[in-house]
Design an enzyme around this catalytic site. Structure first.
Site, PDB file in Angstrom:
ATOM      1  N   LYS A  28       0.805   4.806   6.883  1.00  0.00           N
ATOM      2  CA  LYS A  28       0.313   5.629   5.773  1.00  0.00           C
ATOM      3  C   LYS A  28       1.003   6.994   5.824  1.00  0.00           C
ATOM      4  CE  LYS A  28      -2.793   2.454   4.813  1.00  0.00           C
ATOM      5  NZ  LYS A  28      -2.633   1.552   3.641  1.00  0.00           N
ATOM      6  N   SER A  84       0.805  -1.227   0.000  1.00  0.00           N
ATOM      7  CA  SER A  84       0.000   0.000   0.000  1.00  0.00           C
ATOM      8  C   SER A  84       0.837   1.276   0.000  1.00  0.00           C
ATOM      9  CB  SER A  84      -0.946   0.006   1.201  1.00  0.00           C
ATOM     10  OG  SER A  84      -0.226   0.166   2.405  1.00  0.00           O
TER      11      SER A  84
END
Length: 206
Positions: free
Chosen positions: A103, A48
Site C-alpha cells: 500500500k 488495489s
C-alpha cells in the site's frame, strides 16, 4: 604402482567437486543474505494499487532502506531511515501475518487523518493526493472502501496509516487499522517484469 598413479587423478576430482560445492554454498548464502537484508522480489496479485501497480507486475522491494532487522523478530538493529508519506511499502498484514500487503503511506506516527468523500485531511489540512484513483460513475462495491466520512483518527506512535491507490477497491487502513513500523518489510522501487504488460519492464515506482 598402478594405485599410486591413480591417486593424483582421484585427488584432483575431489578438489574440483569441493570447489563447485563451495561456490554453490557461497552463492546460496549470498542469495539468502540479499533476500533477507537487501532486496526481495514480489508479484502483484490484486488491483488495489492500480493504476500504479497492475496485476502481473513483478516488483523489487528495497529492504535495506528502512534499516537492518533481525529476521523473524522484526527488531531493527541498524536504523537507516523511516517510511515517508507517499512511499509504496510492503508489510506484513496485521490481521493475518502469513500474508504480505502493498500500500501507500498516507499517515505517519502522530498524524491525525480524516477522510471526507474523496478528500484526505492530514492534521486538519487538505492532503494533495496525486496517486489516488477513484472509479468514476461507480460507487464502492462489497468490501471496497467507503465514500463517506472516516475519522478523525490519530495514528499511534510506531504505526502508519496506509491506503491503496485504487481507493474504491482497496482493503486497507480504513478497514483494519494501522500498520506497525516493525511489520514494514521495505519500499517498492521498480517493476522488473510484467506480463502481459511487458512495456512496464524496468519502470520505476512513484
Amino acid at each position: 604402482m598402478e594405485d599410486q598413479r591413480e591417486k593424483p587423478t582421484l585427488i584432483r576430482k575431489k578438489s574440483v567437486f569441493r570447489e563447485y560445492a563451495e561456490a554453490a554454498a557461497i552463492a546460496v548464502i549470498l542469495a539468502l543474505f540479499i533476500r533477507t537484508f537487501v532486496v526481495q522480489a514480489f508479484k502483484i496479485p490484486s488491483g488495489s494499487m492500480e493504476p500504479t501497480l497492475l496485476v502481473g507486475d513483478h516488483i523489487l522491494v528495497n529492504k535495506f532502506i528502512y534499516g537492518i532487522k533481525i529476521p523473524y523478530l522484526r527488531k531493527t538493529i541498524v536504523p537507516i531511515s523511516k517510511p515517508k508519506r507517499n512511499d509504496v511499502i510492503v508489510f506484513i498484514y496485521p490481521v493475518d501475518q502469513s500474508k504480505d500487503f502493498i500500500k501507500r503511506v498516507i499517515g505517519l506516527p502522530g498524524d491525525t487523518v480524516e477522510i471526507i468523500g474523496k478528500e484526505i485531511f492530514i492534521n486538519g489540512k487538505r492532503f494533495d493526493d496525486p496517486y489516488g484513483h477513484y472509479t468514476e460513475g461507480q460507487g464502492p462495491t462489497s468490501r471496497s472502501a467507503p465514500r463517506g466520512r472516516i475519522g478523525p483518527l490519530k495514528v499511534p506512535e510506531g504505526h502508519l496509516f496506509v491506503m491503496g491507490d485504487n481507493r474504491d477497491h482497496s482493503y486497507d487502513s480504513r478497514f483494519w487499522g494501522f500498520v506497525p513500523l516493525s511489520s514494514v518489510k521495505g519500499e517498492a522501487f521498480i517493476i522488473y517484469w510484467s506480463w502481459p504488460h511487458w512495456k512496464r519492464f524496468l519502470k520505476l515506482i512513484d
